[in-house]
Design a protein around this motif. Structure first.
Motif, PDB file in Angstrom:
ATOM      1  N   GLY A 175       0.818  -1.209   0.000  1.00  0.00           N
ATOM      2  CA  GLY A 175       0.000   0.000   0.000  1.00  0.00           C
ATOM      3  C   GLY A 175       0.849   1.255   0.000  1.00  0.00           C
ATOM      4  N   GLU A 214      -5.275  -7.991  -0.180  1.00  0.00           N
ATOM      5  CA  GLU A 214      -4.827  -6.599  -0.190  1.00  0.00           C
ATOM      6  C   GLU A 214      -4.961  -5.924  -1.541  1.00  0.00           C
ATOM      7  OE1 GLU A 214      -0.937  -3.936   1.150  1.00  0.00           O
ATOM      8  OE2 GLU A 214      -0.797  -6.124   1.045  1.00  0.00           O
ATOM      9  N   SER A 215      -4.568  -6.576  -2.626  1.00  0.00           N
ATOM     10  CA  SER A 215      -4.571  -5.921  -3.928  1.00  0.00           C
ATOM     11  C   SER A 215      -5.977  -5.524  -4.357  1.00  0.00           C
ATOM     12  CB  SER A 215      -3.933  -6.834  -4.985  1.00  0.00           C
ATOM     13  OG  SER A 215      -2.566  -7.053  -4.702  1.00  0.00           O
ATOM     14  N   LEU A 255      -7.301  -2.739  -2.031  1.00  0.00           N
ATOM     15  CA  LEU A 255      -6.606  -1.473  -2.238  1.00  0.00           C
ATOM     16  C   LEU A 255      -7.059  -0.813  -3.542  1.00  0.00           C
ATOM     17  CD1 LEU A 255      -4.387   0.482  -1.252  1.00  0.00           C
ATOM     18  CD2 LEU A 255      -2.732  -0.905  -2.527  1.00  0.00           C
TER      19      LEU A 255
END
Length: 374
Positions: A169, A212-213, A216
């Motif tokens: 991030g 996460e990807s 985000l």
């Protein structure tokens, strides 16, 4: 509803060939893809295996120079092996000559090596789901990669001694700030990427899970690519996580989702199946830990062993192989299931001519503008 099609290429090296020819083949495919009406041409990043796309930014520059209008990009730059500044400056350099045509795709890369009890533990049992002909198998557990020594050695070579990747991030935030000219160091020093600042590149995030990807990309209002061709068992949760996290941005007031698929198209079913018959050998090399090997000739390759077939069963069942009409029907079902705004297809065959034919037949059947007379 017809949505855009794009191409993802790995510059595969076939038995009896070499990296130089693989790169020439990629340039040739990019030119043809532009003529047939594909929207984008993306290249992957892989190291120390039998694919020639280890340096995506340089390859993107070569493709941009050889084409006129098609968007060119990375799918994806492995962010963990680079500083934010090196990524922005490299893309800014190419954008200086080919403005408005570049897609800067970022992936988390191999931040961690699966090992230990957690990696070895099988995931919770999940049945295979088939929806309108789209197969969503149980997720492939990373712990099944039997030998991680090659991956560990690659990470050691690709990173400077003692270096660790930034938090993903944070790195995405740095890249965005360098692009828009707002980057400031922790002690208040303003730095400008030259070239890079103000480059007309589109930032994309890539992911193969709902982690996460995907989240985000949603929070930042960025376009996102879900990897069905690599991780078919997690595509639905990946798509759902992206949409759930999405917050509108000036350029993207709503989610923009691309889903990938692996295809082999030929004039008849038997021919397509024959051309795709060594795909399992290739994936088995990757999943065994040996890495992607040279793509075998289906005329001479031995059949998969039972052990190999078990290792790659999910990828075999989710490859789109057949006549143009059959493959388009299955891709349309994938589009409907995921709600994709665009599909990106990759096609690997032993002979370059067969790969060209696969993309040409698909483009024509899908109705792309440049392929109708091809």
């Amino acid at each position: 509803m017809t949505i855009p099609l794009s191409v993802l290429d790995l510059s595969p090296i076939s038995t009896g060939s070499d990296a130089r020819q693989a790169i020439r083949n990629t340039i040739d495919l990019a030119r043809q893809a532009e003529a047939w009406g594909y929207r984008r041409f993306w290249v992957a990043e892989h190291h120390f295996v039998a694919v020639a796309s280890s340096s995506p930014t340089e390859l993107i520059a070569l493709i941009a120079a050889a084409t006129e209008t098609i968007r060119v990009g990375s799918a994806a730059v492995q962010a963990g092996f680079r500083t934010s500044a090196s990524v922005v400056e490299a893309f800014g350099t190419v954008d200086a000559l080919y403005p408005g045509r570049l897609d800067l795709g970022l992936g988390r890369s191999a931040h961690r090596i699966p090992s230990g009890p957690a990696a070895a533990a099988p995931p919770p049992a999940r049945p295979t789901v088939v929806r309108d002909g789209v197969v969503v198998p149980p997720p492939f557990p990373p712990g099944q990669i039997r030998d991680t020594r090659r991956l560990a050695a690659s990470l050691e070579v690709l990173r400077l001694p003692g270096a660790e990747p930034l938090d993903y991030g944070r790195q995405v935030a740095e890249i965005r700030a360098l692009l828009d000219g707002t980057y400031t160091t922790s002690d208040g020093v303003h730095l400008r990427a030259v070239p890079g600042e103000g480059a007309d590149v589109q930032l994309w995030l890539f992911g193969s899970s709902g982690g996460e990807s995907a989240q985000l990309a949603g929070r930042l209002g960025l376009p996102f690519v879900a990897s069905y061709h690599v991780s078919p068992g997690t595509v639905l949760e990946t798509v759902e996580a992206y949409r759930a996290a999405f917050r509108p941005s000036p350029r993207f007031p709503r989610p923009y989702l691309v889903v990938s698929a692996d295809v082999v198209v030929a004039e008849d079913e038997a021919r397509a199946r024959h051309l795709a018959s060594t795909y399992g050998h290739w994936v088995a090399g990757i999943r065994s830990g040996a890495g992607a090997g040279e793509f075998l000739d289906p005329d001479t390759a031995p059949p998969l062993t039972d052990d190999q077939r078990q290792l790659v069963d999910d990828r075999l069942r989710t490859q789109f192989v057949g006549t143009p009409g059959a493959v388009v029907a299955r891709l349309s079902a994938l589009r409907d299931l995921t709600g994709a705004d665009e599909l990106v297809v990759t096609s690997v065959t032993h002979r370059h001519e067969d790969r060209l034919t696969s993309h040409r037949l698909l483009a024509r059947e899908w109705g792309l503008s440049g392929a109708r007379a091809a």
